[in-house]
Write a protein that holds these residues in place. Sequence first.
Motif, PDB file in Angstrom:
ATOM      1  N   ILE A  35       0.089  -7.866   0.548  1.00  0.00           N
ATOM      2  CA  ILE A  35      -0.271  -6.859   1.554  1.00  0.00           C
ATOM      3  C   ILE A  35       0.455  -5.545   1.279  1.00  0.00           C
ATOM      4  N   LEU A  36       1.754  -5.622   0.969  1.00  0.00           N
ATOM      5  CA  LEU A  36       2.526  -4.409   0.705  1.00  0.00           C
ATOM      6  C   LEU A  36       2.042  -3.696  -0.550  1.00  0.00           C
ATOM      7  N   VAL A  37       1.808  -4.459  -1.620  1.00  0.00           N
ATOM      8  CA  VAL A  37       1.415  -3.844  -2.891  1.00  0.00           C
ATOM      9  C   VAL A  37       0.005  -3.263  -2.806  1.00  0.00           C
ATOM     10  N   VAL A  38      -0.935  -4.040  -2.280  1.00  0.00           N
ATOM     11  CA  VAL A  38      -2.319  -3.567  -2.180  1.00  0.00           C
ATOM     12  C   VAL A  38      -2.408  -2.355  -1.259  1.00  0.00           C
ATOM     13  N   GLY A  39      -1.681  -2.395  -0.148  1.00  0.00           N
ATOM     14  CA  GLY A  39      -1.679  -1.249   0.758  1.00  0.00           C
ATOM     15  C   GLY A  39      -1.138   0.001   0.090  1.00  0.00           C
ATOM     16  N   ARG A  40      -0.086  -0.154  -0.700  1.00  0.00           N
ATOM     17  CA  ARG A  40       0.492   1.009  -1.388  1.00  0.00           C
ATOM     18  C   ARG A  40      -0.451   1.553  -2.459  1.00  0.00           C
ATOM     19  N   VAL A  41      -1.088   0.673  -3.206  1.00  0.00           N
ATOM     20  CA  VAL A  41      -1.982   1.108  -4.285  1.00  0.00           C
ATOM     21  C   VAL A  41      -3.186   1.860  -3.730  1.00  0.00           C
ATOM     22  N   HIS A  42      -3.738   1.383  -2.617  1.00  0.00           N
ATOM     23  CA  HIS A  42      -4.970   1.968  -2.064  1.00  0.00           C
ATOM     24  C   HIS A  42      -4.687   3.014  -0.983  1.00  0.00           C
ATOM     25  N   TRP A  43      -3.430   3.386  -0.782  1.00  0.00           N
ATOM     26  CA  TRP A  43      -3.081   4.263   0.333  1.00  0.00           C
ATOM     27  C   TRP A  43      -3.865   5.577   0.306  1.00  0.00           C
ATOM     28  N   LYS A  44      -3.900   6.248  -0.833  1.00  0.00           N
ATOM     29  CA  LYS A  44      -4.534   7.565  -0.900  1.00  0.00           C
ATOM     30  C   LYS A  44      -6.053   7.488  -0.770  1.00  0.00           C
ATOM     31  N   ARG A  45      -6.628   6.322  -0.970  1.00  0.00           N
ATOM     32  CA  ARG A  45      -8.083   6.188  -0.868  1.00  0.00           C
ATOM     33  C   ARG A  45      -8.544   5.918   0.560  1.00  0.00           C
ATOM     34  N   LEU A  46      -7.607   5.640   1.453  1.00  0.00           N
ATOM     35  CA  LEU A  46      -7.958   5.299   2.826  1.00  0.00           C
ATOM     36  C   LEU A  46      -8.062   6.552   3.671  1.00  0.00           C
ATOM     37  N   ASP A  47      -8.937   6.507   4.699  1.00  0.00           N
ATOM     38  CA  ASP A  47      -9.007   7.613   5.634  1.00  0.00           C
ATOM     39  C   ASP A  47      -7.821   7.532   6.597  1.00  0.00           C
ATOM     40  N   ARG A  48      -7.694   8.583   7.452  1.00  0.00           N
ATOM     41  CA  ARG A  48      -6.541   8.663   8.332  1.00  0.00           C
ATOM     42  C   ARG A  48      -6.465   7.473   9.293  1.00  0.00           C
ATOM     43  N   THR A  49      -7.608   7.048   9.829  1.00  0.00           N
ATOM     44  CA  THR A  49      -7.592   5.930  10.777  1.00  0.00           C
ATOM     45  C   THR A  49      -7.077   4.661  10.121  1.00  0.00           C
ATOM     46  N   ARG A  50      -7.568   4.357   8.918  1.00  0.00           N
ATOM     47  CA  ARG A  50      -7.139   3.127   8.254  1.00  0.00           C
ATOM     48  C   ARG A  50      -5.700   3.251   7.742  1.00  0.00           C
ATOM     49  N   GLN A  51      -5.282   4.456   7.424  1.00  0.00           N
ATOM     50  CA  GLN A  51      -3.870   4.642   7.090  1.00  0.00           C
ATOM     51  C   GLN A  51      -2.987   4.318   8.292  1.00  0.00           C
ATOM     52  N   ASN A  52      -3.429   4.749   9.480  1.00  0.00           N
ATOM     53  CA  ASN A  52      -2.683   4.408  10.696  1.00  0.00           C
ATOM     54  C   ASN A  52      -2.638   2.900  10.904  1.00  0.00           C
ATOM     55  N   TYR A  53      -3.787   2.237  10.733  1.00  0.00           N
ATOM     56  CA  TYR A  53      -3.828   0.784  10.876  1.00  0.00           C
ATOM     57  C   TYR A  53      -2.871   0.112   9.898  1.00  0.00           C
ATOM     58  N   LEU A  54      -2.897   0.587   8.650  1.00  0.00           N
ATOM     59  CA  LEU A  54      -2.059  -0.033   7.628  1.00  0.00           C
ATOM     60  C   LEU A  54      -0.584   0.184   7.938  1.00  0.00           C
ATOM     61  N   LEU A  55      -0.235   1.374   8.406  1.00  0.00           N
ATOM     62  CA  LEU A  55       1.154   1.637   8.766  1.00  0.00           C
ATOM     63  C   LEU A  55       1.628   0.697   9.869  1.00  0.00           C
ATOM     64  N   ILE A  56       0.812   0.541  10.907  1.00  0.00           N
ATOM     65  CA  ILE A  56       1.202  -0.334  12.014  1.00  0.00           C
ATOM     66  C   ILE A  56       1.282  -1.781  11.554  1.00  0.00           C
ATOM     67  N   LEU A  57       0.304  -2.212  10.751  1.00  0.00           N
ATOM     68  CA  LEU A  57       0.276  -3.594  10.288  1.00  0.00           C
ATOM     69  C   LEU A  57       1.503  -3.902   9.427  1.00  0.00           C
ATOM     70  N   ILE A  58       1.805  -3.045   8.465  1.00  0.00           N
ATOM     71  CA  ILE A  58       2.956  -3.286   7.589  1.00  0.00           C
ATOM     72  C   ILE A  58       4.254  -3.236   8.381  1.00  0.00           C
ATOM     73  N   THR A  59       4.349  -2.286   9.312  1.00  0.00           N
ATOM     74  CA  THR A  59       5.550  -2.213  10.138  1.00  0.00           C
ATOM     75  C   THR A  59       5.706  -3.469  10.982  1.00  0.00           C
ATOM     76  N   GLY A  60       4.592  -3.937  11.573  1.00  0.00           N
ATOM     77  CA  GLY A  60       4.650  -5.168  12.372  1.00  0.00           C
ATOM     78  C   GLY A  60       5.068  -6.368  11.541  1.00  0.00           C
ATOM     79  N   ILE A  61       4.522  -6.487  10.333  1.00  0.00           N
ATOM     80  CA  ILE A  61       4.892  -7.599   9.442  1.00  0.00           C
ATOM     81  C   ILE A  61       6.360  -7.495   9.045  1.00  0.00           C
ATOM     82  N   PHE A  62       6.773  -6.292   8.697  1.00  0.00           N
ATOM     83  CA  PHE A  62       8.144  -6.090   8.225  1.00  0.00           C
ATOM     84  C   PHE A  62       9.156  -6.456   9.312  1.00  0.00           C
ATOM     85  N   ILE A  63       8.919  -5.967  10.537  1.00  0.00           N
ATOM     86  CA  ILE A  63       9.855  -6.238  11.624  1.00  0.00           C
ATOM     87  C   ILE A  63       9.787  -7.695  12.065  1.00  0.00           C
TER      88      ILE A  63
END
Length: 743
Positions: A243-271
Amino acid sequence: MKKVNIKHHIFVFLALLFFLFAACYVHWQSFHYPYIGVGLEHEEDKWRVSRIEPGGKAEELGIILGDELVALDGKSLKSRSAAMIADLNQVRTFTFLHQGQEVSGKIDSQDRYKQYFAIGVELLLVGIGCFAYFRKPESHLIRKFFTLNMVLAWIILTIYSTELLLSNVFLAACSIWISYLLLELFVQLIFTISPVVHKLFATSRVMLACFTLYTLSMILRGQIPGWIRDVVLVQLLLSIGVILVVGRVHWKRLDRTRQNYLLILITGIFISFLPFLFLYAIPDLLALRYLLAPEYGLIGLVPFSATMMYILIKQRMADMRLYIPRIYIHTLFIAGVFVVYLCATAFGWSPLVFISFILVYTGGYQWALKWAHHKIHGRQEWLEKEKLKLSIQLTEKQNNRELMVAFAEMIQDVINVDGLCIMWSDGHHRLAYCTGVYQGTEEVLQAEDGSEDRLQQRYSFSKVLRIAEGDYVCLGQKSNHTSISAEELQFLEKVTRDVSQLLRNAQVLSDLQQHYRSSTENLKTDYVLLEAHQSERIQTSYFLHDHILQNLIFLSRDLEELHESSVVHRPKVKLWLQCVYDSQREIRLLCDQLHPHIVDKTDLKEAVQWLIRSMRDRAELDIKFQYKLSPDLVLPTIVKTNVFRIIRELINNTVKHAHATTLTLDIWTFRNVLHVRVEDDGTGFDVAELGRHNKGQHHFGLVSIHHQVAYLGGDLDIHSEIGAGVSVHIGVPLLMEAHDHVG
């Protein structure tokens, strides 16, 4: 799209019912029988400890390898069979011989507190899953999320259980599948799944099913290889890493909404998984003593579940880049304290060195929190300042109105006339206040541009006093039908001069304040405009994602099923058509919000009439419309478009918040100024509240209208009282200066 296949409801209710019965049974067992946590060997007619499991009562009491079990439930072992002794199931009390002394154990208050805690966590997880499902039962992602939550609840139930056989079966199965469910939900939330990915997931399901069957067969035989637990832990670590690697690789290809989703998801998993991974999973894989029992490490599943629900249900987030730093700061602080503790333990730091590191680290943590707090609340502070500015302007206008009322009442008391009118221009638009027989003529008088003689002849005033250019005090006939005396006229002239000076002073002060605000904010104009454009883009993105994209995802899922099954169901086709119709309607609505095309095709009058017709279809509101612009008047495009948007926003506010039955809309011109007045008979509000910090009332719409009017070089006035409706008056100059245009 609220129609849901009945099979989904049946699945949910059966899953909940099964979990309820299993939870009741498991917790009843756990409240009565402790988890001893030992393995026994029978040698020379004695049962000795050969293995000690972590988290059991034996470990808590300090039992060591080789200690002898001497009694169960207060009775010697001779009364029990060898199978019952080796199993140690349904035993309330036990006694070991430890270093020559008998040590006994049983259920205590700490064990009961653990069960109460487990019940609370299970209720939270099941409750979050049910809340999400019943909010959006038609969503495929929500159903996946419900399944994930039920699996998490099963893990909590079984890991705190003392009923070993049933708990081991469900714990093993759920632990094997949790990584797959987590990864699948991540992929479906962030990406569009291709056929290749579908095949990979299908292959993974087959492999996991085989692994689950093998594990369950070993559990039923009573032989659980240690490598199975290692495989499950590695599987969880790999899924989080993917999840961390794929999210980082595809980060620039995502729109703002999905970037927000990914940020929240990764933060939730991390914490959520950080304590479990670093304090249990990794030490256990490295054959080290873990620092935190798994039942405590898995507490983070609750915030993870809540984070996922926030993404799937709310879906109306601001830019999460503002909020993520603060979450990261908390996480890094906790992780840093843990690292400092490990370093102090490994290198033998003295308490003074350890405390010094903690103090320095805490100071940096507090500074970082202040920085994040300032960043988060920057926009909120900007909004509060804008509300305060609007409140000051409206209060100034309210003071002018009250001064005119007091002036009129004083004249009425001294000179007994059947009515009077005060006409006053504040530099942007004309105000009129009338009493007695002239009440109701304010609108007509506001449009007057005549001399004293014309006003006196047209409206039968007995006397018209000129205050300034275009400003007058008009008196009606005296009640006793006598003429106004010289003394009364002298009194009127003196009072008129004094009141005129007060009004002029108030207007000069208002203009100076406005000039000062403009001069101090010129440097911020570009940033504010940029923020406004960015906010509009984000709002558009949310609308597309929350409505149109969800409909398309719904269609794509069903069409995939149709492609695989080749079976067409008429009810489903009807549902698909309704989905297409909804998407068409929402696209039209979005287009109208982005740019009202009706304004380009016709004049302001017909555009507003179209708006009124559409509003009448949506709400039971009686709208009275008066349009007094000359047919030959051609409004500038920017004025026409923005005025239409303002009128739409005001009517929408009335429909949403005012609980009004009647709305009056008037449009006219006076001295090259376009005037619009919108009045309703709704609940109203206290205008003074605009400048106060009130979390329950944001007034975003009024602040937005204020900015649009100011950008056009106009003026906004709002008059309202609680229970007395709202009157909004805007004036926009038709001859704008060169800087008042859109580049």
